[in-house]
Write a protein that holds these residues in place. Structure first.
Motif, short mmCIF file in Angstrom:
data_model
loop_
_atom_site.label_atom_id
_atom_site.label_comp_id
_atom_site.label_asym_id
_atom_site.label_seq_id
_atom_site.Cartn_x
_atom_site.Cartn_y
_atom_site.Cartn_z
N GLN A 260 5.26 -6.24 12.14
CA GLN A 260 4.83 -7.29 11.12
C GLN A 260 4.42 -6.55 10.00
O GLN A 260 4.53 -7.07 8.87
CB GLN A 260 3.75 -7.94 11.90
CG GLN A 260 3.24 -9.19 11.03
CD GLN A 260 2.49 -10.16 11.38
OE1 GLN A 260 1.71 -9.78 12.66
NE2 GLN A 260 2.02 -11.25 10.86
N VAL A 261 3.57 -5.55 10.30
CA VAL A 261 2.89 -4.64 8.93
C VAL A 261 4.07 -4.32 8.05
O VAL A 261 4.11 -4.28 6.79
CB VAL A 261 1.93 -4.01 9.33
CG1 VAL A 261 1.25 -2.84 8.38
CG2 VAL A 261 0.85 -4.48 10.03
N ILE A 262 4.91 -3.42 8.65
CA ILE A 262 6.17 -2.96 7.80
C ILE A 262 7.04 -4.06 7.34
O ILE A 262 7.59 -3.58 6.14
CB ILE A 262 6.96 -2.07 9.00
CG1 ILE A 262 6.14 -0.83 9.57
CG2 ILE A 262 8.23 -1.41 8.14
CD1 ILE A 262 6.88 -0.16 10.71
N GLN A 263 7.26 -5.25 7.92
CA GLN A 263 8.04 -6.26 7.22
C GLN A 263 7.60 -6.90 6.22
O GLN A 263 8.17 -6.97 5.30
CB GLN A 263 8.45 -7.21 8.47
CG GLN A 263 9.57 -6.93 9.36
CD GLN A 263 9.81 -7.92 10.36
OE1 GLN A 263 8.91 -8.57 10.82
NE2 GLN A 263 11.03 -8.27 10.88
N THR A 264 6.34 -7.33 6.43
CA THR A 264 5.48 -7.99 5.37
C THR A 264 4.78 -7.23 4.26
O THR A 264 4.45 -7.85 3.20
CB THR A 264 4.41 -9.01 6.06
OG1 THR A 264 3.65 -7.95 6.52
CG2 THR A 264 5.12 -9.88 7.01
N LYS A 265 4.83 -5.91 4.36
CA LYS A 265 3.99 -5.02 3.73
C LYS A 265 2.73 -5.59 3.41
O LYS A 265 1.91 -5.69 2.30
CB LYS A 265 4.80 -4.61 2.30
CG LYS A 265 6.08 -3.84 2.42
CD LYS A 265 6.78 -3.83 1.30
CE LYS A 265 7.81 -3.11 1.58
NZ LYS A 265 8.78 -2.58 0.11
N ALA A 266 1.90 -6.12 4.40
CA ALA A 266 0.66 -6.48 4.38
C ALA A 266 -0.08 -6.50 5.84
O ALA A 266 0.73 -6.20 6.79
CB ALA A 266 0.49 -8.09 4.01
N PHE A 267 -1.32 -6.46 5.64
CA PHE A 267 -2.16 -6.15 7.15
C PHE A 267 -3.38 -7.06 7.17
O PHE A 267 -3.70 -7.44 6.13
CB PHE A 267 -2.45 -4.85 7.34
CG PHE A 267 -3.53 -4.14 6.43
CD1 PHE A 267 -4.52 -4.05 6.68
CD2 PHE A 267 -3.21 -4.00 5.14
CE1 PHE A 267 -5.75 -3.57 5.73
CE2 PHE A 267 -4.03 -3.31 4.16
CZ PHE A 267 -5.29 -3.07 4.51
N THR A 268 -3.86 -7.24 8.22
CA THR A 268 -5.30 -7.98 8.40
C THR A 268 -6.06 -7.05 9.21
O THR A 268 -5.84 -6.76 10.45
CB THR A 268 -5.10 -9.53 9.26
OG1 THR A 268 -3.89 -9.97 8.37
CG2 THR A 268 -6.23 -10.49 9.14
#
Length: 448
Positions: A260-268
């Motif tokens: 998910q992080v690699i796909q969206t280029k975002a993290f929580t």
């Protein structure tokens, strides 16, 4: 009394320990930094020339085995190789301390400490750290990265040069000890991100329970010991490169979080709902056959294709025959500088053995054996006996034998020696169980 010009960093989650150590050391040393969360050490290490780190080995309540300390020690030595690290523990487990020394710690002390003992160890560490820094500077000045001249390794670095100019995700494949992490760093150093941080994460040693908090960070109060907002490894690498080593070891149930992080280029961050943008170059590495792992449903196919926009395979040393002797000489020069033995040479028979030996552990094994030989040899001449090469590998390196026959013979000998115990044999051969099974099937070993 004139203070010693040096920078000391103290890392401990107990504020009273930080205060006591700082009050003692600031009388004798010029600059003292303190942090009560090891995550904050990266910024200090990257912005300051730290001579010595005093590192507590335990940070979570109920966990007193020192594993976190060993992990952080390796991180410090990666970020700042010349920094001397002194381990601190209140529990005095000798085996853990010895493991820390083997991993590169300068020394260890028990809490509560004796002030004179602590001062003596820190002073010695400052001296040793400066000596090591000088060696590293000389090494950097006098030598360059060893690439090799064999056709296979030239192809690897040619591909690395091309991909370094892009932001493409890179998957580096290769056996243990082939230098995958060196290649990852090379790609970063040749990229437009070279002025930013290169953050290496050994996923193989990362506890499953700490996976999210280590990689993505956490908010204050996210769990019992979360005393402050803390960035994770991805956030620390913002603008630079993150190297995820041993990605094949990530459990299947955690792979979706990474995807998910690699796909969206975002993290929580753990404990937050706020999504943060991510700008990092992702380089991964593994010694496992990820294609086979995908077939076996042990590795997500979508994650596999996300991480290997470009795939580079580092060849084993046995496929770089013409590079073996030059590499040995390169490593000898490196160790000679490290141990102040600049006149040291290989005896002719020792060099011949190095040339013929099968090197199942690749560059890492060679470096280990040569370092040992430099320490033990007499009269500045390394002999066959100083190298301590395993006869299991050494028995099977006849020059006239094809490489595949060498590999087959070695595998058969190790399997017989271990009564066909796959786990023990794979460990001795420096292979994964899956790789060993594939080679057994390839050579028809055990089918009769």
């Amino acid at each position: 009394m004139k203070k010693i010009k040096s920078n000391i960093l103290i890392i401990d989650d107990q504020d009273d320990i930080l205060f006591s150590a700082k009050m003692l050391l600031k009388k004798y040393f010029e600059t003292i930094f303190t942090v009560n969360n090891p995550k904050n050490m990266i910024k200090i290490l990257s912005e300051n020339a730290i001579d010595v780190v005093l590192l507590d080995m335990n940070y979570r309540i109920g966990f007193e085995d020192g594993r976190e300390g060993i992990y952080l020690l390796k991180e410090i030595k990666t970020l700042s190789p010349h920094t001397s690290v002194i381990l601190m523990t209140a529990f005095g487990k000798v085996e853990t301390a010895v493991e820390g020394l083997k991993a590169g710690a300068f020394d260890y002390i028990l809490k509560p400490w004796d002030n004179e003992k602590l001062l003596s160890v820190v002073k010695s560490a400052v001296k040793e750290g400066r000596k090591e820094k000088k060696h590293l500077e000389n090494f950097t000045k006098d030598t360059t990265l060893f690439k090799g001249n064999s056709a296979v390794i030239k192809k690897v670095y040619s591909l690395a040069d091309k991909v370094a100019k892009t932001d493409a995700n890179v998957l580096i494949l290769g056996e243990n000890g082939t230098g995958k992490s060196i290649l990852a760093r090379y790609i970063h150093d040749k990229s437009s991100r070279k002025q930013q941080l290169f953050v290496a994460v050994d996923l193989g040693s990362l506890n499953e329970n700490l996976f999210e908090s280590e990689l993505f960070g956490y908010a204050k109060g996210a769990f019992t010991d979360a005393k402050a907002d803390t960035p994770g490894r991805f956030e620390t690498a913002q603008g630079g490169t993150i190297f995820l080593d041993e990605i094949g070891n990530v459990p299947i149930h955690l792979q979706s979080k990474l995807l998910q992080v690699i796909q969206t280029k975002a993290f929580t961050r753990l404990g937050e709902s706020k999504e943060r943008p991510l700008d990092v170059r992702i380089v991964t590495a593994t010694n496992t056959d990820l294609k086979q792992e995908v077939v076996s449903k042990k590795f997500r196919e979508d994650l596999y294709y996300r991480i290997n926009t470009m795939e580079i395979t580092v060849p084993p040393l046995r496929e770089q025959i013409e590079d073996i002797v030059p590499l040995a000489q390169f490593l000898l020069n490196k160790m000679a500088l490290k141990y102040d033995r600049n006149e040291i040479i290989f005896e002719k028979d020792a060099l011949e053995l190095i040339k013929k030996y099968s090197w199942n552990g690749n560059i890492r094994e060679m470096e280990n054996k040569i370092e040992r030989a430099v320490i033990l040899c007499e009269n500045n001449c390394i002999k066959v006996s100083d190298l301590d090469l395993d006869t299991v590998s050494g028995d099977s390196f006849l020059e006239e034998s094809p490489l595949e026959e060498l590999e087959k013979n070695t595998i058969e000998k190790v399997l017989i020696k271990n009564n066909f115990n796959i786990s023990r044999s794979a460990e001795e051969l420096k292979l994964s169980r899956a790789s060993l099974y594939r080679r057994m099937e390839k050579y028809g070993i055990g089918n009769n």
